[in-house]
Write a protein that holds these residues in place. Sequence first.
Motif, PDB file in Angstrom:
ATOM      1  N   ALA A   1      -1.078  21.438  35.242  1.00 21.83           N
ATOM      2  CA  ALA A   1      -2.512  21.688  35.084  1.00 21.83           C
ATOM      3  C   ALA A   1      -2.853  21.926  33.618  1.00 21.83           C
ATOM      4  N   ARG A   2      -2.002  22.672  32.923  1.00 20.35           N
ATOM      5  CA  ARG A   2      -2.240  22.922  31.497  1.00 20.35           C
ATOM      6  C   ARG A   2      -2.115  21.643  30.680  1.00 20.35           C
ATOM      7  N   SER A   3      -1.196  20.781  31.075  1.00 23.43           N
ATOM      8  CA  SER A   3      -1.056  19.496  30.385  1.00 23.43           C
ATOM      9  C   SER A   3      -2.313  18.649  30.565  1.00 23.43           C
ATOM     10  N   ASP A   4      -2.851  18.630  31.786  1.00 21.49           N
ATOM     11  CA  ASP A   4      -4.101  17.919  32.045  1.00 21.49           C
ATOM     12  C   ASP A   4      -5.233  18.505  31.198  1.00 21.49           C
ATOM     13  N   ALA A   5      -5.216  19.833  31.065  1.00 22.43           N
ATOM     14  CA  ALA A   5      -6.253  20.506  30.283  1.00 22.43           C
ATOM     15  C   ALA A   5      -6.169  20.113  28.814  1.00 22.43           C
ATOM     16  N   ASP A   6      -4.955  20.069  28.286  1.00 26.69           N
ATOM     17  CA  ASP A   6      -4.780  19.668  26.886  1.00 26.69           C
ATOM     18  C   ASP A   6      -5.231  18.230  26.662  1.00 26.69           C
ATOM     19  N   GLN A   7      -4.934  17.382  27.625  1.00 32.61           N
ATOM     20  CA  GLN A   7      -5.348  15.983  27.509  1.00 32.61           C
ATOM     21  C   GLN A   7      -6.874  15.875  27.511  1.00 32.61           C
ATOM     22  N   ALA A   8      -7.525  16.653  28.373  1.00 36.24           N
ATOM     23  CA  ALA A   8      -8.991  16.647  28.421  1.00 36.24           C
ATOM     24  C   ALA A   8      -9.577  17.128  27.104  1.00 36.24           C
ATOM     25  N   ALA A   9      -8.958  18.142  26.515  1.00 36.66           N
ATOM     26  CA  ALA A   9      -9.444  18.675  25.243  1.00 36.66           C
ATOM     27  C   ALA A   9      -9.271  17.660  24.122  1.00 36.66           C
ATOM     28  N   ARG A  10      -8.139  16.957  24.117  1.00 32.01           N
ATOM     29  CA  ARG A  10      -7.926  15.934  23.086  1.00 32.01           C
ATOM     30  C   ARG A  10      -8.957  14.817  23.202  1.00 32.01           C
ATOM     31  N   ALA A  11      -9.241  14.407  24.432  1.00 31.15           N
ATOM     32  CA  ALA A  11     -10.230  13.342  24.646  1.00 31.15           C
ATOM     33  C   ALA A  11     -11.614  13.795  24.205  1.00 31.15           C
ATOM     34  N   MET A  12     -11.930  15.040  24.480  1.00 33.98           N
ATOM     35  CA  MET A  12     -13.226  15.588  24.082  1.00 33.98           C
ATOM     36  C   MET A  12     -13.337  15.651  22.560  1.00 33.98           C
ATOM     37  N   ARG A  13     -12.301  16.105  21.898  1.00 32.57           N
ATOM     38  CA  ARG A  13     -12.305  16.180  20.429  1.00 32.57           C
ATOM     39  C   ARG A  13     -12.453  14.789  19.818  1.00 32.57           C
ATOM     40  N   ALA A  14     -11.687  13.837  20.327  1.00 28.06           N
ATOM     41  CA  ALA A  14     -11.761  12.476  19.794  1.00 28.06           C
ATOM     42  C   ALA A  14     -13.147  11.885  19.989  1.00 28.06           C
ATOM     43  N   ALA A  15     -13.736  12.139  21.161  1.00 29.16           N
ATOM     44  CA  ALA A  15     -15.077  11.626  21.437  1.00 29.16           C
ATOM     45  C   ALA A  15     -16.098  12.255  20.501  1.00 29.16           C
ATOM     46  N   CYS A  16     -15.940  13.551  20.249  1.00 30.08           N
ATOM     47  CA  CYS A  16     -16.871  14.256  19.372  1.00 30.08           C
ATOM     48  C   CYS A  16     -16.812  13.697  17.954  1.00 30.08           C
ATOM     49  N   ILE A  17     -15.635  13.610  17.409  1.00 31.90           N
ATOM     50  CA  ILE A  17     -15.476  13.144  16.034  1.00 31.90           C
ATOM     51  C   ILE A  17     -15.832  11.665  15.896  1.00 31.90           C
ATOM     52  N   GLY A  18     -15.684  10.922  16.993  1.00 30.12           N
ATOM     53  CA  GLY A  18     -15.973   9.498  16.962  1.00 30.12           C
ATOM     54  C   GLY A  18     -17.435   9.138  17.147  1.00 30.12           C
ATOM     55  N   LEU A  19     -18.283  10.112  17.449  1.00 35.17           N
ATOM     56  CA  LEU A  19     -19.704   9.822  17.608  1.00 35.17           C
ATOM     57  C   LEU A  19     -20.309   9.372  16.281  1.00 35.17           C
ATOM     58  N   VAL A  20     -21.129   8.339  16.346  1.00 41.05           N
ATOM     59  CA  VAL A  20     -21.759   7.795  15.138  1.00 41.05           C
ATOM     60  C   VAL A  20     -23.206   8.280  15.073  1.00 41.05           C
ATOM     61  N   THR A  21     -23.523   8.989  14.023  1.00 40.01           N
ATOM     62  CA  THR A  21     -24.868   9.535  13.859  1.00 40.01           C
ATOM     63  C   THR A  21     -25.825   8.457  13.352  1.00 40.01           C
ATOM     64  N   ARG A  22     -26.967   8.339  13.984  1.00 38.74           N
ATOM     65  CA  ARG A  22     -27.970   7.370  13.532  1.00 38.74           C
ATOM     66  C   ARG A  22     -28.526   7.753  12.157  1.00 38.74           C
ATOM     67  N   LYS A  23     -29.049   6.773  11.460  1.00 38.44           N
ATOM     68  CA  LYS A  23     -29.732   7.033  10.204  1.00 38.44           C
ATOM     69  C   LYS A  23     -30.949   7.920  10.470  1.00 38.44           C
ATOM     70  N   PRO A  24     -31.281   8.832   9.557  1.00 44.30           N
ATOM     71  CA  PRO A  24     -32.377   9.778   9.813  1.00 44.30           C
ATOM     72  C   PRO A  24     -33.703   9.132  10.216  1.00 44.30           C
ATOM     73  N   LEU A  25     -34.049   8.018   9.564  1.00 49.68           N
ATOM     74  CA  LEU A  25     -35.345   7.389   9.846  1.00 49.68           C
ATOM     75  C   LEU A  25     -35.397   6.730  11.218  1.00 49.68           C
ATOM     76  N   ALA A  26     -34.253   6.567  11.868  1.00 48.34           N
ATOM     77  CA  ALA A  26     -34.229   5.943  13.190  1.00 48.34           C
ATOM     78  C   ALA A  26     -34.909   6.806  14.243  1.00 48.34           C
ATOM     79  N   VAL A  27     -35.166   8.069  13.904  1.00 44.22           N
ATOM     80  CA  VAL A  27     -35.834   8.954  14.853  1.00 44.22           C
ATOM     81  C   VAL A  27     -37.238   8.441  15.192  1.00 44.22           C
ATOM     82  N   PHE A  28     -37.807   7.604  14.318  1.00 41.41           N
ATOM     83  CA  PHE A  28     -39.154   7.082  14.552  1.00 41.41           C
ATOM     84  C   PHE A  28     -39.142   5.779  15.353  1.00 41.41           C
ATOM     85  N   ASP A  29     -37.965   5.204  15.562  1.00 46.12           N
ATOM     86  CA  ASP A  29     -37.881   3.940  16.293  1.00 46.12           C
ATOM     87  C   ASP A  29     -38.162   4.154  17.783  1.00 46.12           C
TER      88      ASP A  29
END
Length: 371
Positions: A315-343
């Motif tokens: 169960a702890r191994s599954d938990a660590d895997q979930a945390a790694r996936a969450m971290r990777a997803a977080c860091i991998g998110l691409v932030t839109r350019k600021p002006l795109a908020v008006f699109d």
Amino acid sequence: MSPQTTPITDTPQDIDLVGRLIAPDGSRLPHPELDRHVADVDAAQLRDLHRDMVVLRRIDAEGFALQRQGQLGLWAPCQGQEAAQIGTARSLAPQDFVFPSYRETGVIYARGAEPADFVRTWRGEEGAAYDPDRLRCAPMQIIIGAQSLHAVGYAMGIQRDGTDEVSVAYFGDGATSQGDVSEAMVFASSYAAPVVFVCQNNHWAISEPVAVQSRYPIAGRAPAFGIPSMRVDGNDVLACLAAMRWALDHARSGKGPVFIEAVTYRMGPHTTADDPTRYRDPAELEAWRTRDPIARLEAFLMARGELDEAQIDAARSDADQAARAMRAACIGLVTRKPLAVFDGVYAEPHTGIERERDAYAAYLRSFDEEA
């Protein structure tokens, strides 16, 4: 089940007076109302609930760490509330629709959240949350108690559509002091709406203890609106599962709304912007550590030979895997350019939006000029 009607304090002894199936030491307790709702739950299902809670705690810890490392703007910890969230959420049918507050990480996990779904809101990225239709879960609500009204409105829609759904609102003890929750219960009772109100009483509304907010158990308020209520040990995942099954059966059968008060404890800060050491007695925190929901279920299962160290490690191994996936997803998110908020604000060009875009662009350029 009749709610407690004697005055309460903010000590862990309060939950000795609520519905419970597994004691803090792991022993099994009988309960005339709750037992029949979990008669089919076997050891394999309990191990699944244990795994869910272990994974949730690890996801929660990773969210806290990501905020401290500057990857998230904020995080609302749920450590200590794993049983209340997993036990109730795992009782839901696929078609049911949930309206959570900002702390229900375990609920969206149980509803099938993907790794990025846990962090997108707190990072302020495009899309803001997750797909509500896929999870059958509205975006996490920041405004305290507002989701209770949304849940009742949705439940009244269920009545008109004639579908086999239940709407569920999650909120904390502090939200019950907001007018929105009382108004929601008025509408729910008046129209016999198929909605379940789940109050996670974690004893603290930021720095305000529950004993200051309410001299009597919160579950005692619902009957005044004509809504049956049940007060359960929120650190007992089996009791939470049973209570939610009772509530869902009631609401789904056309009998109207139900209210559950799951008495638990917020082990961490209100959010990562909070310092609970300024208002909370360390002795109180230590007293609640003895009622840890994960340790309790482990003790129950291990005493019966239904859980061993290898399964806990898995169960702890599954938990660590979930945390790694969450971290990777977080860091991998691409932030839109600021002006795109008006699109996409309007389908056609709009002069007002263009003026705002130009003004914001000038503001952004001012930082370049200063550099």
